[in-house]
Design an enzyme around this catalytic site. Structure first.
Site, PDB file in Angstrom:
ATOM      1  CG  HIS A  71      -2.005  -1.031   1.151  1.00  0.00           C
ATOM      2  ND1 HIS A  71      -3.318  -0.722   0.902  1.00  0.00           N
ATOM      3  CD2 HIS A  71      -1.965  -2.370   1.269  1.00  0.00           C
ATOM      4  CE1 HIS A  71      -4.031  -1.833   0.882  1.00  0.00           C
ATOM      5  NE2 HIS A  71      -3.239  -2.852   1.105  1.00  0.00           N
ATOM      6  CG  ASP A 103       0.244   9.763   0.904  1.00  0.00           C
ATOM      7  OD1 ASP A 103       0.028   8.584   1.190  1.00  0.00           O
ATOM      8  OD2 ASP A 103      -0.330  10.732   1.439  1.00  0.00           O
TER       9      ASP A 103
HETATM   10  C1  G6P Z   1      -1.011   3.194   6.314  1.00  0.00           C
HETATM   11  C2  G6P Z   1      -0.518   1.788   6.068  1.00  0.00           C
HETATM   12  C3  G6P Z   1      -1.462   0.759   6.668  1.00  0.00           C
HETATM   13  C4  G6P Z   1      -1.724   1.092   8.115  1.00  0.00           C
HETATM   14  C5  G6P Z   1      -2.255   2.513   8.269  1.00  0.00           C
HETATM   15  C6  G6P Z   1      -2.478   2.929   9.724  1.00  0.00           C
HETATM   16  O1  G6P Z   1      -2.128   3.460   5.550  1.00  0.00           O
HETATM   17  O2  G6P Z   1      -0.328   1.551   4.684  1.00  0.00           O
HETATM   18  O3  G6P Z   1      -0.916  -0.540   6.558  1.00  0.00           O
HETATM   19  O4  G6P Z   1      -2.627   0.175   8.690  1.00  0.00           O
HETATM   20  O5  G6P Z   1      -1.317   3.399   7.695  1.00  0.00           O
HETATM   21  O6  G6P Z   1      -1.321   2.764  10.477  1.00  0.00           O
HETATM   22  P1  G6P Z   1      -1.250   1.816  11.753  1.00  0.00           P
HETATM   23  O7  G6P Z   1       0.199   1.778  12.108  1.00  0.00           O
HETATM   24  O8  G6P Z   1      -2.091   2.499  12.793  1.00  0.00           O
HETATM   25  O9  G6P Z   1      -1.806   0.470  11.391  1.00  0.00           O
END
Ligand code: G6P
Length: 497
Positions: free
Chosen positions: A180, A392
């Site tokens: 992602h 991003d």
């Molecule tokens: C980004 C990453 C995700 C992640 C999200 C929130 O979008 O690509 O994999 O889940 O951030 O971050 P966190 O560390 O809270 O899961």
């Protein structure tokens, strides 16, 4: 670790649906698609917001699907359980693993490394060891849950070793991986002491998806250089003992549930709330908005600095203009995030101290998460949306803003360094490092004639409404099934989904 029964669900059925007690479609991600909430002392689960969960729910419902992931709390072992369309297989993490695998290797090594080293990545062997241990645990959990010949879709940078580990445990599975976040250029990726192991981990997948074609190219260059395996037309052959397989790598730009957002934005109560928000902000002529996780990749400081300078030089005035900055708390124990919060709050305090009046504020800074309806009302209340990321993978906020603006009004200022900029070409594109350029673009956005704004917004809406997250997941899963059918023609016919 304690072993806690799941608070509101009965234990998972002994024999799950699918062949041999397993599931035909398994998604694996660091976080499960549910969050635990406690209301009046009662714990329950609710579906997490977000496009990925929304996109995969119908596939889950159709295919006896399971989801493997961490439920978000340390030192707690949960049994498998069912919640709406999901069968959930929680993977436990100890407090130490949260520190080393999640906060450490995932978010203080890989995250900054993959985002152009905006913050310096830290390389610690203890963190790497924890990353390996936890990735193995995810792979083992997945191998337990997946039916014979199942399709498994692994998500994101926290789990890059899972595809290969899983292939070793279960060569019968079809394995997809989607990254992602950006995949960095060779010169940056090459800093990682464990670069070969990470590439080998990923190359266990039949199909690896990236946000931008450039990310897929970076990955292919890294594989050629560090594993000495060439890609031709997005495909490469890998061998491990007797096992031999083809890895496909290409881009699948992710999107949002565009229809659902448009529908929410059309609801009378959401529109009323948007009017109320403008009124509560003092009925300004121009509302500027930023919505981000509080993350140093998002360019929040650059944006607020530019705004402050526009107040300073008189291009904008407090009262007629306001900047609303929603900063969702994120990764709050990681040092660079603690530091960023101090910097952002210092800058906001400085600007507000200088420019606020008794009745109006310069920057309305909100360090909270909000329900999605409130976010859509905010999008509707906004004249100029500011997305100024320094790097991003995609940036879904930009797409959400466009989906909400059904009447074609509103202006999007969008960083060139987002995946979204490759699709939303009619946005006002900016280099957020160029503060003078950013300031000029913010003024241009504020003063844009409505006819030009509409033309641009309509063109962006055609893209966003025509490319939603369901289309994204369908395209990926179709290509994964094809890759499988080519590799194993007999088994492949059953896999079309
Ligand atoms: C980004 C990453 C995700 C992640 C999200 C929130 O979008 O690509 O994999 O889940 O951030 O971050 P966190 O560390 O809270 O899961």
């Amino acid at each position: 670790m304690t072993s806690a029964p799941h608070p509101d669900q009965s234990p998972a059925p002994a024999a799950a649906p699918g062949q041999e007690g397993g599931y035909d479609f398994v998604v694996v991600s660091n976080r499960l698609p549910v969050e635990r909430t406690v209301e009046a002392g009662e714990a329950s689960w609710r579906r997490s917001p977000g496009g990925l969960v929304a996109a995969l729910s119908p596939v889950m419902a159709r295919n006896a699907g399971a989801w493997v992931g961490w439920h978000g709390a340390p030192d707690e072992v949960l049994e498998r359980f069912d919640h709406d369309v999901f069968h959930l297989a929680p993977v436990p993490l100890s407090e130490q693993e949260v520190a080393d695998y999640y906060e450490g290797f995932s978010n203080a090594t890989l995250w900054p490394l993959y985002h152009d080293v905006i913050a310096p990545p830290e390389f610690h062997r203890t963190w790497w060891n924890s990353y390996r241990t936890v990735n193995r645990r995810f792979a083992e959990r997945t191998a337990e849950v997946a039916a014979q010949g199942a399709t498994v879709w692994v998500q994101d940078y926290q789990l890059q070793l899972v595809p290969r580990l899983l292939r070793e445990l279960r060569p019968d599975l079809t394995i997809g991986f989607f990254n992602h976040i950006p995949f960095p250029p060779l010169e940056i990726f090459g800093q990682l002491p464990w670069r070969r192991a990470v590439l080998e981990g990923l190359a266990g997948a039949d199909l690896i998806g990236f946000q931008r074609p450039g990310d897929a190219q970076n990955f292919q260059r890294c594989v050629r250089r560090f594993l000495d395996v060439p890609f031709k037309q997005g495909q490469a052959r890998f061998r491990d003992g007797a096992d031999e397989w083809t890895v496909h790598a290409r881009s699948y730009p992710i999107s949002i549930d565009s229809g659902a957002i448009e529908e929410l934005a059309s609801r009378p109560e959401v529109r009323r709330r948007a009017e109320e928000i403008r009124h509560e902000l003092g009925d300004p002529e121009t509302v500027f908005l930023g919505v981000d996780r509080l993350d140093y990749t998002k360019g929040i400081l650059h944006r607020i600095k530019a705004y402050g300078e526009l107040l300073e030089d008189g291009s904008l005035t407090v009262g007629p203009s306001v900047l609303v900055q929603v900063a969702n708390p994120s990764r709050e124990r990681v040092e660079s995030y603690v530091h960023l919060r101090e910097q952002v709050e210092g800058l906001v305090g400085h600007i507000n101290g200088q420019f606020d009046t008794i009745s109006h504020t310069a920057v309305r800074y909100l360090h909270h998460g909000y329900p999605f309806e409130e976010m859509v009302a905010l999008y509707l209340a906004t004249d100029v949306m500011l997305v100024t990321s320094l790097r991003d993978g995609m940036n879904l906020v930009a797409k959400e803003y466009v989906a909400a603006r059904a009447d074609g009004s509103g202006v999007l200022v969008l960083s060139e360094f987002t995946g979204a900029a490759e699709q939303l070409k009619q946005a006002l594109l900016v280099n957020p490092h160029d503060i003078d350029g950013l300031k000029a673009t913010m003024v241009r956005a504020k003063e844009m004639p409505p006819a030009e704004a509409k033309k641009r917004m309509r063109a962006m809406r055609r893209h966003v409404m025509g490319h939603d997250v369901t289309g994204w997941s369908e395209a990926f899963l179709r290509d994964l099934a094809r890759a499988r059918a080519e590799a194993r023609p007999a088994a492949g016919q059953e896999e079309e989904r």
